[in-house]
Structures are given as structure tokens and as C-alpha cells.
Scaffold this active site. Structure first.
Site, PDB file in Angstrom:
ATOM      1  N   ASN A 113      46.024  39.502  64.366  1.00  0.00           N
ATOM      2  CA  ASN A 113      44.777  38.507  63.508  1.00  0.00           C
ATOM      3  C   ASN A 113      45.463  37.096  63.454  1.00  0.00           C
ATOM      4  OD1 ASN A 113      41.901  38.081  63.102  1.00  0.00           O
ATOM      5  ND2 ASN A 113      43.903  37.808  61.190  1.00  0.00           N
ATOM      6  N   HIS A 114      45.878  37.203  63.534  1.00  0.00           N
ATOM      7  CA  HIS A 114      47.111  35.172  62.633  1.00  0.00           C
ATOM      8  C   HIS A 114      46.926  34.679  63.538  1.00  0.00           C
ATOM      9  CE1 HIS A 114      50.482  37.458  64.317  1.00  0.00           C
ATOM     10  NE2 HIS A 114      50.919  36.250  64.956  1.00  0.00           N
ATOM     11  N   ILE A 115      46.712  33.305  63.586  1.00  0.00           N
ATOM     12  CA  ILE A 115      46.787  32.666  64.544  1.00  0.00           C
ATOM     13  C   ILE A 115      47.600  30.922  63.798  1.00  0.00           C
ATOM     14  CG2 ILE A 115      44.685  32.181  65.732  1.00  0.00           C
ATOM     15  CD1 ILE A 115      43.348  30.747  64.325  1.00  0.00           C
ATOM     16  N   TYR A 177      45.419  26.009  71.753  1.00  0.00           N
ATOM     17  CA  TYR A 177      44.806  27.374  70.795  1.00  0.00           C
ATOM     18  C   TYR A 177      43.895  28.021  72.026  1.00  0.00           C
ATOM     19  CZ  TYR A 177      41.174  30.364  68.215  1.00  0.00           C
ATOM     20  OH  TYR A 177      40.643  31.551  67.844  1.00  0.00           O
ATOM     21  N   SER A 178      43.357  27.614  73.120  1.00  0.00           N
ATOM     22  CA  SER A 178      42.323  28.171  74.336  1.00  0.00           C
ATOM     23  C   SER A 178      43.973  28.466  74.956  1.00  0.00           C
ATOM     24  CB  SER A 178      41.868  27.082  74.960  1.00  0.00           C
ATOM     25  OG  SER A 178      40.753  26.721  74.202  1.00  0.00           O
ATOM     26  N   LYS A 181      45.155  31.770  74.083  1.00  0.00           N
ATOM     27  CA  LYS A 181      43.991  33.133  73.752  1.00  0.00           C
ATOM     28  C   LYS A 181      43.582  33.575  75.067  1.00  0.00           C
ATOM     29  CE  LYS A 181      43.576  33.343  69.161  1.00  0.00           C
ATOM     30  NZ  LYS A 181      43.503  34.040  68.137  1.00  0.00           N
ATOM     31  N   ASP A 213      32.719  31.776  59.892  1.00  0.00           N
ATOM     32  CA  ASP A 213      32.781  31.272  58.784  1.00  0.00           C
ATOM     33  C   ASP A 213      33.443  30.840  57.147  1.00  0.00           C
ATOM     34  OD1 ASP A 213      31.691  32.966  56.860  1.00  0.00           O
ATOM     35  OD2 ASP A 213      30.149  32.984  56.146  1.00  0.00           O
ATOM     36  N   THR A 214      35.144  30.984  58.266  1.00  0.00           N
ATOM     37  CA  THR A 214      36.733  30.860  57.150  1.00  0.00           C
ATOM     38  C   THR A 214      36.409  29.521  56.912  1.00  0.00           C
ATOM     39  OG1 THR A 214      37.836  30.493  59.494  1.00  0.00           O
ATOM     40  CG2 THR A 214      37.121  32.766  58.490  1.00  0.00           C
TER      41      THR A 214
END
Ligand code: NDP
Length: 287
Positions: A113-115, A177-178, A181, A213-214
Site C-alpha cells: 500500500n505504501h507510496i 506516480y501514474s 501504478k 480523504d487522506t
């Protein structure tokens, strides 16, 4: 008339025969959650704790991980522990998996899950940043999966890969980022095919999320996006449900992710236009 009717009957049959989620499915399961010091990962840890799982969490910030572990224990986790370190380092990624073997005696679910931190804006040409982000957001996922596979084969467990709409369709302002992913989709969708051919009973759930909403996402994008973010607690629970039910892909929220993606193969220009129309461009600096 007959075709829509048959379609309705088939859809009804499909949904009525699908297994439903029960929290007991995750009771006693040994789970790694990466990027769990905050955001969606933190919420997944709390849900797993309420369901009575054994939890091993990781991120860089030790003080935050300590607090999440304390809360997990209060909420009823069968056990909770953390390891801090950076996923820029593949040896650390492998070490986290090794820790599950040593302290939990195996692994049932690996939640990736991390980024790493990136920017929100026009692509700035920084190739070094793309490489670094690929290491954190993609290569460490590959390294952890590779190390965890023997344990996951043994437990007939699950791999959960948290991705994004930006990993299914081109989004502006998140180019590096894209790319990371999209890479995840390629790797894990191909791997799923090989598992199927080799009868490896390890499920792979790719999670396609919209705007959530993080703190970090709201800070980066709320001023530029014309959509409201969905709640992270609910998102985290939906990911765990999809994982426990061994779904191939999980879309959250369904209406704003799965439905627009149906346009991708037949009306790509229209989908691109719809994506662009969700941004408030006046606030963005032109590079
Ligand atoms: P957050 O920014 O809230 O959390 C990121 C986590 O990763 C933190 O725990 C952070 O902790 C950790 N992290 C950051 N850098 C590193 C590093 N170098 N090594 C190890 N861990 C690191 O992210 P979200 O909760 O918003 O997102 C979670 C997932 O959901 C991501 O995969 C994201 O792509 C996906 N997603 C989120 C969306 C959203 O709108 N929020 C939309 C679509 C997908 P620390 O800094 O302590 O290391």
C-alpha cells in the site's frame, strides 16, 4: 427484449451465488500492511485489529507506527508489531517479509500500500525522481512479493496491491506516480495469469481507488480537483473485503471508478476529456 432479460437473470444469478464477506474470514490471519503509519494503511490496520488478525505494519516514521500498534492492540488485534524503514531499500523490503516468517511463523496476506512522496503538477523532466518512485512504488512491491511467495503458497494466501484510477487511465499532473501504478497492473496481472496456469492458489487483488480523504492526498489535490474525496475508513474496509473474497480487482467507489473505465476501450478520447474536466486548472502553475 430477450437479451436484456437474459442479462438481468445472469447478473442476478452471478451476484446471488457470490460469497459474502464476514469479519471472521480475517480472524487469526497473519497480515503485513505497508505504508500503515497513516492514511488508508493505518485504517486497514485498525479494521484488521477489530477482526482479530495478527498484524505486522511498516513505514518510515517509528513514532507513528508505535501509536498505530498501540491502538491495534486496544482494538483487539491477536498481535501487532512494526518495523520501520524505507522501501527505497530492497533489502529492507525483503527484511519485512523475513520478520513475518520469524515472528508470525508464516503469512496469509500481503497488503502492498505504501507510496513515496511525489509532486502534483506538470511533468518536470526529473528522470531521477521517476526512477526513485519506481523503486519505492513498484520494485519494492515486486521484491516483497517474491520473498513472500513461498509462505503465501503454503497458506494459500493473498496479495493485495493498492493502486489507483491513475494506474488504469492517463491522469494529468501525476506523471511519475501514474507510471508506477500502471507498472503494478502489468506485473501483477501477468503474474495472476501464471498462477492460474501453474495452479498456484494465491489470490491477487488489484485495488483501483478514486480520490480518498487522506491528509496527503487532500493536501496535494483538493484545491485542483472538482470532486470530493471518499472516506478512508470505508475505503480501507472495502479493500479488506475484496481481499478476503479473493476478488481479482476492487473498485472504490464503484460508481466513480468502474463505470467511467468502461469507456476506456471504446471511447478513450471521451474518457480523457472527462478526466481533464474534473480539474480546476486556473490554480496550476504552467511549467
Ligand atoms: P499516505 O500518504 O497517507 O500514506 C503513505 C504511507 O507510505 C505512509 O505510511 C508513509 O509513511 C509510507 N511511506 C512513504 N514513503 C515511504 C518510503 N520511502 N518507504 C516506506 N514507506 C513510505 O497515502 P494514502 O493512504 O493516501 O494512499 C495509500 C495507497 O492508496 C497508495 O498506494 C495510493 O497510491 C493509493 N491511492 C490513494 C488515493 C488517495 O486519494 N488517497 C487515490 C488513489 C490511490 P512514512 O512517511 O512514515 O514512511
Amino acid at each position: 427484449i430477450l437479451i436484456p432479460f437474459l442479462g438481468f437473470i445472469l447478473a442476478f444469478w452471478f451476484y446471488s451465488t457470490r460469497e459474502n464477506f464476514k469479519p471472521e474470514m480475517l480472524k487469526g490471519k497473519r497480515v503485513i500492511v505497508t505504508g500503515a503509519s497513516t492514511g488508508i494503511g493505518e485504517q486497514m490496520a485498525y479494521h484488521l485489529a477489530r477482526m482479530g488478525s495478527h498484524i505486522l505494519i511498516t513505514a518510515r516514521t517509528e513514532s507513528k507506527l508505535q501509536k498505530v500498534v498501540e491502538r491495534c492492540l486496544e482494538l483487539g488485534a491477536a498481535s501487532a508489531r512494526y518495523i520501520s524503514g524505507t522501501m527505497e531499500d530492497m533489502a529492507f523490503a525483503e527484511h519485512v517479509v523475513k520478520e513475518a516468517e520469524t515472528s508470525l511463523g508464516g503469512l496469509d496476506m500481503l497488503i502492498l500500500n505504501h507510496i513515496g512522496t511525489s509532486y502534483f503538477g506538470y511533468f518536470n523532466g526529473d528522470v531521477g525522481h521517476v526512477r526513485k518512485l519506481l523503486e519505492i512504488n513498484f520494485l519494492s512491491y515486486v521484491a516483497m512479493t517474491t520473498s513472500a511467495l513461498p509462505m503465501l503458497k503454503e497458506s494459500e494466501g493473498s496479495i493485495v496491491v493498492v493502486s489507483s484510477m491513475a494506474g488504469k487511465v492517463g491522469f494529468p499532473f501525476t506523471v511519475p506516480y501514474s507510471a508506477t501504478k500502471f507498472a503494478l497492473d502489468g506485473f501483477f496481472s501477468s503474474l495472476r495469469q501464471e498462477f492460474s496456469i501453474q495452479s498456484v492458489n494465491v489470490s491477487i487483488t488489484l485495488c483501483i481507488l478514486g480520490f480518498i480523504d487522506t491528509e496527503s492526498a487532500v493536501r496535494a489535490a483538493a484545491d485542483l480537483l472538482l470532486v470530493s474525496p471518499a472516506p478512508r475508513e470505508e475505503c480501507a474496509l472495502e479493500i479488506l473485503k475484496g481481499a478476503a473474497l479473493r476478488r481479482r480487482e476492487l473498485y472504490y467507489r464503484y460508481g466513480s471508478t468502474r463505470i467511467p473505465l468502461l469507456l476506456r476501450d471504446w471511447a478513450a478520447d471521451l474518457l480523457d476529456y472527462l478526466v481533464r474536466s474534473r480539474y480546476r486548472l486556473d490554480g496550476l502553475k504552467r511549467e
